[in-house]
Structures are given as structure tokens and as C-alpha cells.
Design an enzyme around this catalytic site. Structure first.
Site, PDB file in Angstrom:
ATOM      1  N   LYS A 185     -47.089 -24.000  17.935  1.00  0.00           N
ATOM      2  CA  LYS A 185     -46.270 -24.659  17.383  1.00  0.00           C
ATOM      3  C   LYS A 185     -46.435 -26.547  17.782  1.00  0.00           C
ATOM      4  O   LYS A 185     -47.593 -26.741  17.665  1.00  0.00           O
ATOM      5  CB  LYS A 185     -45.721 -24.442  19.051  1.00  0.00           C
ATOM      6  CG  LYS A 185     -46.077 -24.725  20.240  1.00  0.00           C
ATOM      7  CD  LYS A 185     -46.030 -24.468  21.477  1.00  0.00           C
ATOM      8  CE  LYS A 185     -46.275 -24.852  23.146  1.00  0.00           C
ATOM      9  NZ  LYS A 185     -46.338 -23.575  24.013  1.00  0.00           N
ATOM     10  N   ARG A 245     -37.419 -20.444  32.587  1.00  0.00           N
ATOM     11  CA  ARG A 245     -37.467 -21.300  31.444  1.00  0.00           C
ATOM     12  C   ARG A 245     -36.507 -20.389  31.256  1.00  0.00           C
ATOM     13  O   ARG A 245     -35.474 -20.638  30.688  1.00  0.00           O
ATOM     14  CB  ARG A 245     -38.659 -21.898  30.771  1.00  0.00           C
ATOM     15  CG  ARG A 245     -38.282 -22.631  29.500  1.00  0.00           C
ATOM     16  CD  ARG A 245     -39.947 -22.984  29.476  1.00  0.00           C
ATOM     17  NE  ARG A 245     -41.264 -22.302  29.198  1.00  0.00           N
ATOM     18  CZ  ARG A 245     -42.194 -23.112  27.862  1.00  0.00           C
ATOM     19  NH1 ARG A 245     -42.325 -24.099  28.508  1.00  0.00           N
ATOM     20  NH2 ARG A 245     -42.958 -22.019  27.392  1.00  0.00           N
ATOM     21  N   HIS A 270     -44.220 -16.016  30.872  1.00  0.00           N
ATOM     22  CA  HIS A 270     -45.271 -17.194  31.330  1.00  0.00           C
ATOM     23  C   HIS A 270     -45.260 -17.797  32.320  1.00  0.00           C
ATOM     24  O   HIS A 270     -44.853 -18.206  32.815  1.00  0.00           O
ATOM     25  CB  HIS A 270     -44.286 -17.941  30.334  1.00  0.00           C
ATOM     26  CG  HIS A 270     -45.372 -19.325  29.921  1.00  0.00           C
ATOM     27  ND1 HIS A 270     -46.318 -19.098  29.232  1.00  0.00           N
ATOM     28  CD2 HIS A 270     -45.200 -21.011  30.028  1.00  0.00           C
ATOM     29  CE1 HIS A 270     -46.973 -20.951  28.951  1.00  0.00           C
ATOM     30  NE2 HIS A 270     -45.199 -21.257  29.630  1.00  0.00           N
ATOM     31  N   ARG A 323     -52.855 -16.277  24.664  1.00  0.00           N
ATOM     32  CA  ARG A 323     -51.839 -17.427  24.099  1.00  0.00           C
ATOM     33  C   ARG A 323     -52.269 -18.882  23.977  1.00  0.00           C
ATOM     34  O   ARG A 323     -51.773 -19.081  24.857  1.00  0.00           O
ATOM     35  CB  ARG A 323     -50.586 -17.456  24.591  1.00  0.00           C
ATOM     36  CG  ARG A 323     -49.875 -15.728  24.263  1.00  0.00           C
ATOM     37  CD  ARG A 323     -47.913 -16.023  24.539  1.00  0.00           C
ATOM     38  NE  ARG A 323     -47.590 -16.889  25.875  1.00  0.00           N
ATOM     39  CZ  ARG A 323     -47.532 -15.879  26.457  1.00  0.00           C
ATOM     40  NH1 ARG A 323     -46.874 -14.410  26.366  1.00  0.00           N
ATOM     41  NH2 ARG A 323     -46.679 -16.626  27.914  1.00  0.00           N
ATOM     42  N   TYR A 342     -48.173 -59.957  21.313  1.00  0.00           N
ATOM     43  CA  TYR A 342     -47.118 -60.418  22.163  1.00  0.00           C
ATOM     44  C   TYR A 342     -47.065 -60.387  23.892  1.00  0.00           C
ATOM     45  O   TYR A 342     -47.480 -59.286  23.916  1.00  0.00           O
ATOM     46  CB  TYR A 342     -46.207 -59.026  21.659  1.00  0.00           C
ATOM     47  CG  TYR A 342     -45.909 -58.668  20.167  1.00  0.00           C
ATOM     48  CD1 TYR A 342     -44.899 -59.541  19.741  1.00  0.00           C
ATOM     49  CD2 TYR A 342     -45.402 -57.275  19.866  1.00  0.00           C
ATOM     50  CE1 TYR A 342     -44.452 -59.375  18.251  1.00  0.00           C
ATOM     51  CE2 TYR A 342     -45.101 -57.072  18.608  1.00  0.00           C
ATOM     52  CZ  TYR A 342     -44.910 -58.445  17.614  1.00  0.00           C
ATOM     53  OH  TYR A 342     -44.420 -57.763  16.710  1.00  0.00           O
ATOM     54  N   CYS A 347     -49.117 -52.862  19.325  1.00  0.00           N
ATOM     55  CA  CYS A 347     -48.162 -53.009  18.135  1.00  0.00           C
ATOM     56  C   CYS A 347     -47.387 -52.294  17.807  1.00  0.00           C
ATOM     57  O   CYS A 347     -47.906 -51.024  18.134  1.00  0.00           O
ATOM     58  CB  CYS A 347     -48.395 -54.354  17.314  1.00  0.00           C
ATOM     59  SG  CYS A 347     -49.135 -56.177  17.894  1.00  0.00           S
ATOM     60  N   MET A 348     -46.964 -52.028  17.147  1.00  0.00           N
ATOM     61  CA  MET A 348     -45.688 -50.825  15.973  1.00  0.00           C
ATOM     62  C   MET A 348     -47.606 -50.571  14.863  1.00  0.00           C
ATOM     63  O   MET A 348     -47.216 -48.987  15.156  1.00  0.00           O
ATOM     64  CB  MET A 348     -45.061 -51.076  15.461  1.00  0.00           C
ATOM     65  CG  MET A 348     -44.452 -49.567  15.019  1.00  0.00           C
ATOM     66  SD  MET A 348     -42.588 -50.150  13.882  1.00  0.00           S
ATOM     67  CE  MET A 348     -41.692 -50.835  15.356  1.00  0.00           C
ATOM     68  N   ASP A 349     -47.674 -51.420  14.669  1.00  0.00           N
ATOM     69  CA  ASP A 349     -48.296 -50.859  13.203  1.00  0.00           C
ATOM     70  C   ASP A 349     -49.863 -50.957  13.847  1.00  0.00           C
ATOM     71  O   ASP A 349     -50.999 -51.572  12.937  1.00  0.00           O
ATOM     72  CB  ASP A 349     -47.846 -51.130  12.174  1.00  0.00           C
ATOM     73  CG  ASP A 349     -46.551 -50.857  11.938  1.00  0.00           C
ATOM     74  OD1 ASP A 349     -45.899 -49.909  12.184  1.00  0.00           O
ATOM     75  OD2 ASP A 349     -45.449 -52.187  12.104  1.00  0.00           O
TER      76      ASP A 349
HETATM   77  C1  LIG Z   1     -46.956 -23.555  24.664  1.00  0.00           C
HETATM   78  C2  LIG Z   1     -47.292 -21.925  25.457  1.00  0.00           C
HETATM   79  C3  LIG Z   1     -48.037 -21.617  25.811  1.00  0.00           C
HETATM   80  C4  LIG Z   1     -49.851 -21.980  25.408  1.00  0.00           C
HETATM   81  O1  LIG Z   1     -49.813 -23.118  26.128  1.00  0.00           O
HETATM   82  P1  LIG Z   1     -51.562 -23.704  27.088  1.00  0.00           P
HETATM   83  O2  LIG Z   1     -51.071 -24.220  27.677  1.00  0.00           O
HETATM   84  O3  LIG Z   1     -51.132 -24.807  25.526  1.00  0.00           O
HETATM   85  O4  LIG Z   1     -52.231 -22.863  26.741  1.00  0.00           O
HETATM   86  C5  LIG Z   1     -48.503 -19.376  25.724  1.00  0.00           C
HETATM   87  N1  LIG Z   1     -47.527 -18.930  25.617  1.00  0.00           N
HETATM   88  C6  LIG Z   1     -45.613 -20.449  25.524  1.00  0.00           C
HETATM   89  C7  LIG Z   1     -44.641 -19.158  26.077  1.00  0.00           C
HETATM   90  C8  LIG Z   1     -46.032 -21.208  25.438  1.00  0.00           C
HETATM   91  O5  LIG Z   1     -44.489 -22.041  25.385  1.00  0.00           O
END
Ligand SMILES: *Cc1c(COP(=O)(O)O)cnc(C)c1O
Length: 370
Positions: A35, A133, A162, A221, A265, A312-314
């Protein structure tokens, strides 16, 4: 190629995935979260490299991210972690994304979209065991599973939850994670009692992988670990990792300034001696946070030099010291590689490495190296 680049060390990704594999053992699948453009590293090249390193599943947050991966030829299962809008369901079905299903009305709409495409969509039942969530309540999991089973165009490939404090060794947090795990098993038990197969069970993020062996189950994950950072300070160094992203730039201008002269700045930095100042073509628009002004050292040929004055920005400026032999156009490492880690930048900003990595702007080209 422009001076500011994010060098992506794909060999380090493989190294980190091997370390994770060693931790979880052979029988457990890896779903790599890609993601947010693979935490800023570039989702397509990361996915391609990860497939070679034994990753079987990927995860994304938006339908659009899934579409881009499919169009780039990634055919592995893509789990969609966030809830799409009703108008995105046709695309979801067309690109065969595996949704996290949280409620029966979503399931019904998803099944309709799948039917329109003549598709059978694989989904994961998402149970909220304490993250707060998305997901159904533990006591509603069996009914949701039965609802999904009753829909012709959906099939359950797994059940997920999660963890919210899996990266903490605080006694209360350890106990909270244990309670999340037992709530998850309770939900799974209730689903199986209805004669429904629960498929792949997965709950562990990076913290769960490091601190809770019982959370590994059928699939893990690991996001941040794969990219070479730890989910928290207290999990630092529990396994050996290498940063995948190295943010680099070049010194594009060097000048002498006198004691008492100010830089950038707001005049928040004034030279306390005659010195040489280097200008770097990187700024907050590239993702180098302005709050690091006067508060970061960068690495040039193995030596550290402080950034001075406002970012700065850049562009930003670095104090090379009065006797510096740094040359114009020399390479500078901002983080990763020989410089500090993204986690050290994060610490100064009271945030996490994740935010630093994701924050590297699109205009910074990702350059892939083995
Ligand atoms: C982003 C995410 C993860 C990964 O989390 P990490 O802390 O980067 O390992 C796993 N499961 C879900 C549902 C997430 O949104």
C-alpha cells in the site's frame, strides 16, 4: 538524471524477507503490504522482487493501487485493506481484488458487482478484535460468514484481524494483544461451528511477527520490517534488517560565508565562524520535513555535516566547515545507506519511520539497484 533520488536496494528487500522467513518458519505465507506505493518504494518493482523472494500475497489500500499492479502484470492475490466506495466495486471485481469484508451490506453489493463481471470473488472476513478501525464484532463473525456463504459470487479465502499494540512490550499491551488473539480464535471457532471453512488465518503485522509467535498463524503481513525498519524503538534489532530506501542528493553549489552572516528564510541560523556552505537541491516538497531545519546531519563521503537554516521547498543548506574538501556535485546521503536511518529522522519529529518513507514525494525518482 536529477540530483535527488531515492535509491531502492532490492537486495536489501530480499535480505529482510529472508530474515522474516527465518522468524516465521516454512509453513507460514507472507502477504507483503505494498500500500502507499509500497511505503514509498514503488509498488511494481517491489512486488516483482518480492515474488522472487517467496512472497505469495500482496496488500493494498485502494482499488486504484490494485488496478495499477494488475496493469503491470502482477497476478498474485491482492488483498484490499481499506473499504472501497460503492462506485469502486466494479473495478474491484474487474481486477480481482480480495476485499476485507466487514458487514453484510458490503458483502451483498460486492457479490452483485462480481455477478455483473461474471466473476467469483475471493474475500477475507475482517474481524475487529480491538483495533477499532474496520471489521465486524467478534460476536457477529459467524452470522457474517453465513451471509457471505449465502452469496453466489463470493467465497471466503481467509479470516483476518489487526493488532493495535503488537509492537509494545509494556505489560498491559502484551496482555491486550493476547486478548485480541483469543478474541480472534473465538470468532474463528464460531464460524467453524457453523460448518464454514475459515481459510487462511492472518492477524500479524510487523510487531506481531517480532513479539507474538502465537500470532503468526497461516499468514503474516510484514510491512515496515520488509522495508528495513522496526515497528517501534523497543523492537529495534530483534532481527537484523537493512534499509531498502536510501535518499540521496548532490552538492550543487558551494560558497564561503563570513562569521555573522545568516542562511535561509527566517534567519534562524547565523555562522559563528567563517565557513563553507553547500546547497542541496532537496527540500520539503521532496519529503524532507521542514521541522528538521537545524536538526539533521547528512553524510558526505562518510563524514557527517549539519543542515543549517530553514529547509526550503526545493533546497536546503549544509555547513561544510571552514576547511572542508567536499567538492561541488559530490554525492550526499540524507537517510538510509551511510547516513542516519529514516527512524532517526522520525524520532526527531516524534513520528514513525513509516511516515518518513511514505512522505518521499513523487518527483523524487526511484532508482532500483540489486
Ligand atoms: C499496514 C498494515 C499492515 C502492516 O503493518 P506493519 O506495521 O508495517 O507491519 C498489516 N496489516 C494491516 C491490516 C495493515 O493495514
Amino acid at each position: 538524471m536529477q540530483a535527488t533520488q531515492a535509491l531502492i536496494h532490492l537486495d536489501n528487500l530480499s535480505y529482510n524477507l529472508a530474515a522474516i522467513r527465518k522468524k516465521i518458519g516454512k509453513g507460514c505465507a507472507i502477504c507483503l503490504p505494498i500500500k502507499a506505493d509500497a511505503y514509498g518504494h514503488g509498488s511494481v518493482p517491489i512486488a516483482q522482487a518480492a515474488l522472487k523472494a517467496g512472497v505469495s500475497h500482496f496488500a493494498i489500500a485502494t482499488v486504484q493501487e490494485g488496478e495499477a499492479l494488475r496493469k503491470a502484470g502482477i497476478s498474485a492475490p491482492l488483498l484490499l485493506f481499506s473499504i472501497p466506495l460503492p462506485e469502486e466495486l466494479d473495478s474491484l471485481a474487474r481486477y480481482d481484488l480480495q476485499a476485507f469484508v466487514t458487514d453484510s451490506s458490503f458483502a451483498t453489493e460486492l457479490s452483485k458487482a462480481a455477478k455483473k463481471q461474471g466473476a467469483m470473488l475471493t474475500v477475507h472476513l475482517k474481524i475487529d478484535t480491538g483495533m477499532g478501525r474496520i471489521g465486524c464484532r467478534v460476536e457477529d463473525a459467524a452470522a457474517l460468514a453465513q451471509g457471505i456463504e449465502g452469496l453466489k459470487n463470493l467465497k471466503i479465502a481467509g479470516c483476518a484481524s489487526h493488532l493495535s499494540v503488537s509492537d509494545s512490550q509494556d505489560t498491559d499491551d502484551l496482555a491486550y494483544t493476547e486478548r485480541q488473539l483469543s478474541a480472534f480464535h473465538k470468532a474463528i471457532g464460531s464460524i467453524r461451528k457453523c460448518g464454514i471453512q475459515s481459510g487462511l488465518l492472518h492477524i500479524a503485522n510487523s510487531g506481531g511477527i517480532l513479539l507474538h509467535k502465537a500470532s503468526h498463524l497461516d499468514m503474516v503481513r510484514p510491512g515496515i520490517l520488509s522495508y528495513g525498519y522496526y515497528p517501534s524503538e523497543e523492537t529495534r534489532n530483534l532481527i537484523q534488517l537493512k534499509p531498502v530506501m536510501e535518499l540521496r542528493t548532490r552538492v550543487v553549489f558551494i560558497k564561503n560565508i563570513r562569521k555573522g552572516e545568516s542562511v535561509s528564510y527566517g534567519r534562524i541560523w547565523t555562522a559563528d565562524r567563517d565557513t563553507k556552505i553547500g546547497t542541496l537541491p532537496i527540500g520539503y516538497a521532496d519529503g524532507l520535513p521542514r521541522l528538521l531545519s537545524n536538526n539533521l546531519s547528512v553524510s558526505i563521503a562518510g563524514k557527517f555535516y549539519p543542515l543549517v537554516g530553514r529547509i526550503c521547498m526545493d533546497q536546503c543548506m549544509v555547513d561544510l566547515g571552514p576547511h572542508s574538501d567536499v567538492q561541488r556535485f559530490e554525492s550526499v546521503s540524507i537517510f538510509g545507506g551511510p547516513a542516519s536511518g529514516a527512524d532517526e529522522l522520525a524520532q526527531k519529529l516524534e513520528t514513525i519511520s513509516y511516515e518518513i518513507l511514505c512522505g518521499i514525494n513523487k518527483r523524487v525518482p526511484r532508482v532500483y539497484t540489486k
